[in-house]
Design a protein around this motif. Structure first.
Motif, short mmCIF file in Angstrom:
data_model
loop_
_atom_site.label_atom_id
_atom_site.label_comp_id
_atom_site.label_asym_id
_atom_site.label_seq_id
_atom_site.Cartn_x
_atom_site.Cartn_y
_atom_site.Cartn_z
N VAL A 178 0.88 -1.25 -0.03
CA VAL A 178 0.13 -0.02 0.05
C VAL A 178 1.12 1.24 0.00
O VAL A 178 0.52 2.24 -0.92
CB VAL A 178 -0.86 0.30 1.21
CG1 VAL A 178 -1.80 1.44 1.26
CG2 VAL A 178 -2.10 -1.07 1.07
N SER A 179 1.74 1.45 0.61
CA SER A 179 2.76 2.42 0.86
C SER A 179 3.41 2.74 -0.39
O SER A 179 3.80 3.85 -0.77
CB SER A 179 3.61 2.28 1.96
OG SER A 179 4.50 1.26 2.09
N GLY A 180 3.96 1.58 -0.87
CA GLY A 180 4.61 1.61 -2.45
C GLY A 180 3.85 2.07 -3.38
O GLY A 180 4.14 2.80 -4.06
N LEU A 181 2.39 1.86 -3.37
CA LEU A 181 1.48 2.13 -4.45
C LEU A 181 1.11 3.86 -4.05
O LEU A 181 1.13 4.66 -5.09
CB LEU A 181 0.24 1.48 -4.18
CG LEU A 181 0.41 -0.06 -4.81
CD1 LEU A 181 -1.21 -0.63 -4.57
CD2 LEU A 181 0.33 0.06 -6.26
N ILE A 182 1.04 4.20 -2.67
CA ILE A 182 0.83 5.63 -2.58
C ILE A 182 2.03 6.50 -2.95
O ILE A 182 1.81 7.57 -3.66
CB ILE A 182 0.64 5.81 -1.22
CG1 ILE A 182 -0.83 5.04 -0.57
CG2 ILE A 182 0.50 7.13 -0.60
CD1 ILE A 182 -1.05 5.14 0.80
N TYR A 183 3.26 5.94 -2.79
CA TYR A 183 4.55 6.70 -2.97
C TYR A 183 4.75 6.82 -4.81
O TYR A 183 5.10 7.75 -5.24
CB TYR A 183 5.77 6.04 -2.63
CG TYR A 183 6.00 6.68 -0.99
CD1 TYR A 183 6.33 7.77 -1.04
CD2 TYR A 183 6.10 5.80 -0.22
CE1 TYR A 183 6.90 8.37 0.25
CE2 TYR A 183 6.25 6.05 1.25
CZ TYR A 183 6.67 7.70 1.57
OH TYR A 183 7.00 7.89 2.65
N ALA A 184 4.14 5.68 -5.33
CA ALA A 184 4.18 5.61 -6.74
C ALA A 184 3.33 6.85 -7.37
O ALA A 184 3.50 7.41 -8.41
CB ALA A 184 4.09 4.29 -7.30
N GLY A 185 2.25 6.91 -6.75
CA GLY A 185 1.03 7.65 -7.23
C GLY A 185 1.79 9.18 -6.82
O GLY A 185 1.32 9.92 -7.76
N ARG A 186 2.37 9.54 -5.77
CA ARG A 186 2.84 10.67 -5.41
C ARG A 186 3.72 10.97 -6.21
O ARG A 186 3.90 12.16 -6.99
CB ARG A 186 3.46 10.78 -4.10
CG ARG A 186 4.10 11.96 -3.66
CD ARG A 186 4.66 11.83 -2.26
NE ARG A 186 3.63 11.65 -1.29
CZ ARG A 186 4.10 11.98 0.11
NH1 ARG A 186 5.24 11.88 0.34
NH2 ARG A 186 3.31 11.95 0.89
N TRP A 187 4.73 10.26 -6.88
CA TRP A 187 5.86 10.41 -7.73
C TRP A 187 5.26 10.66 -9.19
O TRP A 187 5.85 11.95 -9.72
CB TRP A 187 6.99 9.38 -7.93
CG TRP A 187 7.84 8.99 -6.66
CD1 TRP A 187 8.09 7.81 -6.25
CD2 TRP A 187 8.45 10.06 -5.91
NE1 TRP A 187 8.84 7.88 -5.14
CE2 TRP A 187 9.12 9.46 -4.82
CE3 TRP A 187 8.46 11.49 -5.91
CZ2 TRP A 187 9.82 9.88 -3.81
CZ3 TRP A 187 9.25 11.92 -4.69
CH2 TRP A 187 9.98 11.13 -4.09
#
Length: 199
Positions: A178-187
């Motif tokens: 989940v955190s990886g997906l959130i960071y990917a969306g942020r980038w």
């Protein structure tokens, strides 16, 4: 209020360096089967992380080097221990690969933003903080299990400790993803927004 003296000014960074130097000793203890020593070295490293951060805040001893050195020391310890656990069969390689992929994605996104001079939002999100705690807990839990400390201190049956291990690992895996997906969306949003401003 006067600034910190030369010793206090460099102490947080020296503690971070000491934490890096602890990594090979922690891994060697684990590899040779001395899980209890490995556990306590890992705990010392964790405590040192809290101590250097507290010193930096209390005595206003933050530095540019420290902003990179402290998280680098943390990641080096975690990544090395996850790889060592997988090599020794204490943790699935799928879990370790997921943890590594998340960290590489975050670092890659940050590097891309810095390279292209895009604004980089590196503030940690709540789920990432939970995930970091769980990643640390998983290592400490496995080391304490392998050393027999959990059985000695709590008297828990193997079936119970197995259930706890499974639950914690599942939650850690979910928060990692989940955190990886959130960071990917942020980038993605940052890069697209920066491109739009330059268009």
């Amino acid at each position: 209020m006067p600034g910190p003296g030369p010793v206090l000014r460099h102490l947080p960074n020296l503690i971070s360096v000491a934490r890096i130097l602890l990594v090979p000793f922690t891994v060697m203890a684990f590899v040779r089967g001395d899980f209890e020593t490995g556990f306590w070295l890992f705990v010392i490293a964790g405590v040192s992380d809290a101590v250097d951060g507290a010193i930096a805040r209390l005595f206003r001893a933050q530095s540019t080097l420290g902003t990179y050195l402290d998280p680098a020391a943390d990641k080096l310890l975690l990544v090395t221990m996850y790889v060592a656990l997988s090599v020794q069969g204490g943790l699935s390689w799928a879990v370790t690969v997921l943890v590594l992929a998340r960290d590489l994605m975050i670092l890659g996104g940050l590097a891309w933003c810095l390279w292209r001079k895009f604004p980089a939002d590196i503030r940690p999100i709540f789920v990432s903080k939970v995930n970091t705690f769980l990643q640390v807990f998983v290592i400490a839990w496995i080391l304490s299990l392998e050393s027999g400390m959990v059985a000695r201190v709590t008297g828990l049956a193997p079936a119970t400790t197995d259930a706890i291990t499974l639950i914690v690992e599942i939650v850690m895996i979910v928060t990692t993803a989940v955190s990886g997906l959130i960071y990917a969306g942020r980038w993605h949003r940052l890069i697209q927004g920066a491109k739009g401003e330059r268009a």
